[in-house]
Design a protein around this motif. Structure first.
Motif, short mmCIF file in Angstrom:
data_model
loop_
_atom_site.label_atom_id
_atom_site.label_comp_id
_atom_site.label_asym_id
_atom_site.label_seq_id
_atom_site.Cartn_x
_atom_site.Cartn_y
_atom_site.Cartn_z
N VAL A 8 0.87 -1.17 0.00
CA VAL A 8 0.00 0.00 0.00
C VAL A 8 0.91 1.22 0.00
CG1 VAL A 8 -0.20 -0.08 2.53
CG2 VAL A 8 -1.83 1.28 1.21
N ALA A 9 0.64 2.15 -0.89
CA ALA A 9 1.40 3.39 -0.95
C ALA A 9 0.58 4.50 -0.32
CB ALA A 9 1.74 3.74 -2.40
N VAL A 10 1.15 5.13 0.69
CA VAL A 10 0.48 6.24 1.37
C VAL A 10 1.23 7.52 1.01
CG1 VAL A 10 -0.34 7.18 3.56
CG2 VAL A 10 -0.17 4.69 3.26
N ILE A 11 0.62 8.33 0.17
CA ILE A 11 1.23 9.58 -0.28
C ILE A 11 0.63 10.71 0.54
CG2 ILE A 11 1.50 11.17 -2.22
CD1 ILE A 11 1.43 8.75 -4.07
N GLY A 12 1.47 11.29 1.39
CA GLY A 12 0.99 12.25 2.37
C GLY A 12 0.85 11.56 3.72
N ALA A 13 1.92 10.89 4.14
CA ALA A 13 1.90 10.12 5.39
C ALA A 13 2.28 11.01 6.55
CB ALA A 13 2.85 8.92 5.28
N GLY A 14 1.39 11.95 6.86
CA GLY A 14 1.64 12.88 7.95
C GLY A 14 1.45 12.24 9.31
N ASP A 15 1.54 13.05 10.34
CA ASP A 15 1.54 12.54 11.71
C ASP A 15 0.19 12.00 12.16
OD1 ASP A 15 4.20 13.26 11.98
OD2 ASP A 15 3.72 15.25 12.77
N TYR A 16 -0.88 12.32 11.46
CA TYR A 16 -2.22 11.99 11.95
C TYR A 16 -2.92 10.98 11.02
CZ TYR A 16 -1.25 15.75 15.18
OH TYR A 16 -0.67 16.55 16.14
N ILE A 17 -3.64 11.46 10.01
CA ILE A 17 -4.38 10.54 9.15
C ILE A 17 -3.44 9.58 8.43
CG2 ILE A 17 -5.84 10.36 7.10
CD1 ILE A 17 -7.16 12.97 7.94
N GLY A 18 -2.39 10.13 7.80
CA GLY A 18 -1.47 9.27 7.04
C GLY A 18 -0.82 8.22 7.90
N ALA A 19 -0.41 8.60 9.10
CA ALA A 19 0.22 7.64 10.00
C ALA A 19 -0.75 6.55 10.41
CB ALA A 19 0.77 8.36 11.23
N GLU A 20 -2.00 6.93 10.66
CA GLU A 20 -3.00 5.92 11.06
C GLU A 20 -3.32 4.96 9.92
OE1 GLU A 20 -4.06 5.09 13.86
OE2 GLU A 20 -3.53 6.78 15.14
N ALA A 34 5.48 4.61 2.72
CA ALA A 34 5.01 5.87 3.25
C ALA A 34 5.87 7.00 2.73
CB ALA A 34 5.04 5.85 4.78
N GLY A 35 5.24 8.01 2.16
CA GLY A 35 5.97 9.15 1.63
C GLY A 35 5.44 10.46 2.15
N ARG A 36 6.33 11.35 2.51
CA ARG A 36 5.97 12.71 2.91
C ARG A 36 7.11 13.64 2.58
NH1 ARG A 36 5.20 13.18 9.32
NH2 ARG A 36 5.17 15.41 8.79
N ARG A 37 6.83 14.93 2.64
CA ARG A 37 7.81 15.92 2.20
C ARG A 37 9.13 15.80 2.95
NH1 ARG A 37 6.85 20.96 -0.31
NH2 ARG A 37 8.83 21.64 -1.18
N THR A 60 11.33 10.20 1.56
CA THR A 60 11.05 11.61 1.32
C THR A 60 10.41 11.73 -0.06
OG1 THR A 60 12.87 12.40 2.70
CG2 THR A 60 12.11 13.87 0.96
N LEU A 61 9.31 12.46 -0.13
CA LEU A 61 8.57 12.52 -1.40
C LEU A 61 7.92 13.89 -1.56
CD1 LEU A 61 7.28 11.12 -3.91
CD2 LEU A 61 5.38 10.47 -2.39
N GLY A 90 -2.68 17.16 2.25
CA GLY A 90 -3.66 18.08 2.81
C GLY A 90 -3.78 19.40 2.07
N ALA A 91 -2.92 20.36 2.38
CA ALA A 91 -2.90 21.68 1.74
C ALA A 91 -4.04 22.59 2.18
CB ALA A 91 -2.90 21.55 0.22
#
Length: 245
Positions: A8-20, A34-37, A60-61, A90-91
């Protein structure tokens, strides 16, 4: 946990929704990409998932860059067939229209709409030959309604919904489930709590049932993934029971 031969690719794996989302799919046996800025911020999540016996690769993505998105998804597919892509960038910004600069408007569109198009297209390249896969997009209230101060965010989210809807009509007959998840609520994050307190005072945080727990969003994605193809949902709206809508 039963290991799966799937990623599973999670693009935008931030601390909250993406992490969960990453935690949920890892717990179900997926290899998580998992990818995030700032990929360094994923280190605690990697340690947590690996300590629980899960499998995760953190990168890093910049989701706005075509070559990075393609490489990220190709690497995920090389580990095991890419079965699910979840675009969760998000944005969310709020500016009065006269304070919305062209740079802000363009950047928000790039992050929330253009990047979603890239993620969906590159995922489809990998999934179509197998005629199997799932591509999910995180939407918001702004996907359906432009609010005061949200011209940039709403236009990008409207656009992402259109991309998702067009992709669903094209790809679902090829056994690729495309879905758009509308979160019609504030999500329980530090930023949202701070903003609610600034706008309405500390009493705005007294009722925990008015904020969406990130784990509930991950659970909704898991429900979408589990749907039989004879009853696929394109669009799901989720909100706390106390939310006015």
């Amino acid at each position: 946990m039963q290991p799966r031969n799937a990623t599973v690719a999670v693009i935008g794996a931030g601390d909250y929704i993406g992490a969960e989302i990453a935690r949920k799919f890892a717990a179900e046996g997926f290899i998580v990409f998992a990818g995030r800025r700032d990929g360094a911020k994923l280190e605690p999540l990697v340690k947590e998932i690996e300590a629980a016996g899960g499998r995760i690769v953190a990168r890093t993505l910049d989701a706005r860059k075509e070559d990075e998105v393609a490489a990220f998804l190709n690497d995920a597919d090389a580990h095991a067939p890419l079965e699910v892509t979840i675009f969760n960038v998000g944005a969310n910004v709020n500016f009065p229209i006269l304070e919305t600069t062209d740079r802000v408007f363009r950047k928000v569109w790039e992050m929330a709409c253009w990047a979603g198009f890239l993620a969906g297209r590159e995922s489809a390249r990998l999934m179509l030959p197998r005629k199997q896969g799932n591509i999910f997009f995180t939407g918001a209230t702004a996907s359906l309604r432009g609010g005061s101060g949200f011209a940039a965010f709403a236009s990008a989210k409207f656009g992402l919904r259109a991309v998702a809807q067009s992709m669903a009509r094209e790809l679902m007959p090829s056994n690729i489930h495309v879905a758009h998840l509308i979160i019609d609520s504030g999500v329980d994050t530090a930023w949202v709590r701070q903003r609610r307190e600034q706008l309405w005072g500390k009493e705005a945080l007294d009722n925990p049932d008015l904020l969406m727990p990130p784990a509930s969003v991950a659970g909704a994605y898991w429900q979408l993934y589990q749907q039989p193809r004879s009853a696929w949902t394109f669009e799901m709206e989720i909100r706390p029971f106390g939310e006015k809508w």
